[in-house]
Structures are given as C-alpha cells and as structure tokens.
Design an enzyme around this catalytic site. Sequence first.
Site, mmCIF file in Angstrom:
data_model
loop_
_atom_site.group_PDB
_atom_site.id
_atom_site.type_symbol
_atom_site.label_atom_id
_atom_site.label_comp_id
_atom_site.label_asym_id
_atom_site.label_seq_id
_atom_site.Cartn_x
_atom_site.Cartn_y
_atom_site.Cartn_z
ATOM 1 N N HIS A 127 0.867 -1.182 0.000
ATOM 2 C CA HIS A 127 0.000 0.000 0.000
ATOM 3 C C HIS A 127 0.902 1.229 0.000
ATOM 4 O O HIS A 127 2.029 1.199 0.491
ATOM 5 C CB HIS A 127 -0.861 -0.044 1.274
ATOM 6 C CG HIS A 127 -1.940 0.974 1.358
ATOM 7 N ND1 HIS A 127 -1.685 2.295 1.688
ATOM 8 C CD2 HIS A 127 -3.288 0.886 1.204
ATOM 9 C CE1 HIS A 127 -2.831 2.960 1.715
ATOM 10 N NE2 HIS A 127 -3.812 2.138 1.428
ATOM 11 N N ASP A 182 2.797 -4.849 8.212
ATOM 12 C CA ASP A 182 1.573 -4.075 8.034
ATOM 13 C C ASP A 182 0.404 -5.048 8.149
ATOM 14 O O ASP A 182 0.135 -5.830 7.232
ATOM 15 C CB ASP A 182 1.601 -3.393 6.668
ATOM 16 C CG ASP A 182 0.293 -2.719 6.293
ATOM 17 O OD1 ASP A 182 -0.688 -2.825 7.061
ATOM 18 O OD2 ASP A 182 0.240 -2.091 5.210
ATOM 19 N N GLN A 194 -4.782 -5.469 6.858
ATOM 20 C CA GLN A 194 -5.733 -6.403 6.272
ATOM 21 C C GLN A 194 -5.785 -7.739 7.000
ATOM 22 O O GLN A 194 -6.792 -8.443 6.935
ATOM 23 C CB GLN A 194 -5.391 -6.639 4.793
ATOM 24 C CG GLN A 194 -5.500 -5.420 3.916
ATOM 25 C CD GLN A 194 -6.919 -4.882 3.828
ATOM 26 O OE1 GLN A 194 -7.890 -5.627 3.913
ATOM 27 N NE2 GLN A 194 -7.040 -3.574 3.655
ATOM 28 N N LYS A 234 -10.569 -1.074 10.406
ATOM 29 C CA LYS A 234 -10.540 -2.334 9.657
ATOM 30 C C LYS A 234 -10.999 -3.503 10.532
ATOM 31 O O LYS A 234 -11.452 -4.527 10.018
ATOM 32 C CB LYS A 234 -9.129 -2.599 9.129
ATOM 33 C CG LYS A 234 -8.617 -1.553 8.129
ATOM 34 C CD LYS A 234 -9.265 -1.700 6.781
ATOM 35 C CE LYS A 234 -8.852 -0.589 5.824
ATOM 36 N NZ LYS A 234 -7.438 -0.586 5.457
ATOM 37 N N CYS A 248 -4.750 2.336 -3.726
ATOM 38 C CA CYS A 248 -3.523 2.843 -3.103
ATOM 39 C C CYS A 248 -2.383 1.840 -3.269
ATOM 40 O O CYS A 248 -1.568 1.643 -2.353
ATOM 41 C CB CYS A 248 -3.735 3.172 -1.621
ATOM 42 S SG CYS A 248 -4.830 4.576 -1.358
#
Length: 410
Positions: free
Chosen positions: A127, A204, A207, A230, A368
């Site tokens: 991203h 990261d 997700q 999220k 993104c």
Amino acid sequence: MSDPKTFDYRSVRKDFPILASQVRGKPLTYLDNAATGQKPLAVVEAVQRYYALENSNIHRGIHYLSEKATDAYEATRGKTAAFIGATDPDEIIFVRGTTEGINLVAHGFSNAILQAGDEILISHMEHHANIVPWQIAAERTGAVLKVIPVLDDGSLDMEAYEDLLSERTKLVSIVHISNALGSINPVEAVIEKAHARGIPVLVDGAQSSPHMPINVAAMGCDFFVFSGHKVFGPTGIGVLWGKREWLERLPPYQSGGDMIEKVDFEGTTYKGIPGKFEAGTPHIAGVIGLSAAIDYLQGLDRSAALAHEGALLQAATEQLSAIDGLRIIGTAAKKASVVSFLIDEVHPHDIGTFLDADGVAVRAGHHCAMPLLKRFGVPATARASFAFYNDFEDVERLVSAVSKLKRFFT
C-alpha cells in the site's frame, strides 16, 4: 480449519444495523471491507455512551470522570496487547491508523538508525502507506529503497527476497495481506530470514488483523501496525506495537502535552514508552470504540469465521471466473477474502458505478497500490472484499450484477 457451516453468520448480521439497509431501492450488499469494516451495535453504543455519560480528558484530571476515562483508555492498551499476542501493554502505542504507525517508525529510523548507503526492503505489493514514508526516509538519510518482486500469480518472490537481503539492509517492512490482491505473505519466513542477519521487520497488519488471529510473539516481528476501522471499530484510531528495545531507541514522533516528564526553557525530558509517542489529547472515544470492537471479535469463533470467509471467497472466485471476459488479478494459492477483477472493455469505475445501481458496494481504482497494478499492466481493478458478516446471498447478488453488466456492455 473449522467447518464454515458452523459459523452462524445469520445471527452475526443482526449485530450490524447497516446491513439491513437499502441502497437505491435494493438490499445493501457491502463488499468493500478491505477499505473499512462496518460497525457492530456494541461499538456504536460504546462510543455514544462515552460521549453522553463519560466524556473527559485523560491522565491529567483527578476528578471522577477523568479517572474513569483514563482507566478505560489504559485498559484498552492491555486488551489490545492480548488481542495481538503481545505480553507488555506498554509496547502498545495508540496512533491514528496504520499509516501513522508506519510513519512513526519511518521517522524514528530516519532520525536514529538510517545512514547513507543503508537499505530498506519493501515489496512490490505494498500500500502507498508502506511505500511513501520509506521514500521520504531514504531521501532524508541517503538510504536506498529496495523492492521485493511479485510473481505472476500475485505471490511474493521469496528467492528474490533472499538475494536482496544484505549487510546494508536495516529494515524489512512488508504487508501481511495485500489489500489489492488478497495475497497472504509468508511473514514468518520473511522474518526468520531477516532475523538470521539481525534485521528488524515491520509487518503491516491492516488487512490481516480483521481476518485472522494475530500473535506477534509467535510471528516474531519487531513492529506490527493495524487500524481500528478495519477491525470493525472507529476510524481515526490505530495501533503500533513494537518491541520495547526498538521503541526505546526511537525518538518522539510528535511533541507537546502528555508526552513529557518535565519542561523548562533550558530543556525537556520525555516520558518512557508508551507516553513519549502519544502527544496531546488522544482519540479517547476511538480507543473506547476499539476496546468494544476487540471484545466483539474475541466473542466470535474466529476460526469458524475465517473458514466462512474462505468459503465465500471460493464461491465468488469460481462464479466470477465463469463469466466470459472476466479476468481475476491475483491468484496466489494463499489468499484472504479479496477478489480483484477486470471485464473486457469495461473500465473498473464503470463496473463500480453499475454495481452500485444494484446496491452492490465494491471498490474501483488502484487501491492505493499503483506500483502493484502497474506490475500487472492495469491502471485499476474492481475489488470485492468479504467479511465474516457477508453471506452467500451477497455472492449471488455480486455475480448477478456483474452478469447483468456484461450483457449490458456487450
């Protein structure tokens, strides 16, 4: 993995009022979960209750409301640590989201770690939030940004990764699950190979945290970041977890009230972690909402929820693939519940607009992740992304709307 049939998604859907709404006269089919998750009533009520009955600033007051808000805020730190398998609540830093968490680490490495000629490794599937901060860090320090390639199926090129690791590598920063493709990266293997050379790793988890149990201790990473919205909590709140030894090495990211021990005109001394990274009045309501979201998730059978999402992904992939002229971008063997697709001669924005007329909410664009889509030779895709509260009727509505679109344009 658990049997997806054991997950009571019908009951779960009742916890999310928005899922019973209509869009343009059609039942809402919400398939934009990779962008943000919907909020269970428990989260909405927790935030409302705080503002209606418990509103106060934290840490500085000695009155009842301030002490109550402070207790709720700090209790969430411990709850969040447990949620991701961390053992020390002080290693939890509340930030605005994944983006700010990565920026905080990039700022710290720029000021305390990186030197000219050092290398930072990221992947081709990142991203923008895990690209641009490192570009800025490289520009500031003279470090070099290196990129791990992605294979044609959307999986990470692990052989190339090993070749890129060197004595100049000072950090690996990598996404756990691609927001654009759904590819699940083998982060444990990535971390193991980096640690063999003494290189720290940031993961990261924007997700992955909504879709699978996270255990940073078992994973072995040095930093982990995720966003509250999220994981079905409020927007504007997120979490950076870092190993104590790394957080103590990094300088403050912002300065002001509440992150100091003492201020005078001759100099200032800062609090230890986590305080030195949390300047000013924080998003207290966001933290309280995050607490409620974690409670909600922990009350689910997450293994069964994950199996249910996997069944939805399989059904959507199989049924969409049967549509003539539709091409799925990202076919890695290990994927989360994301389907990015194209239809011959139909722009993804037109796909999104057409589906919206049927009440089907998908994302259309570059997500993104412009370098990743450029790697696949496309400027944009349509993306359907599922959560545990989606059902097979959502899949049917998606496929029906796409089939109608195909007939309309051909």
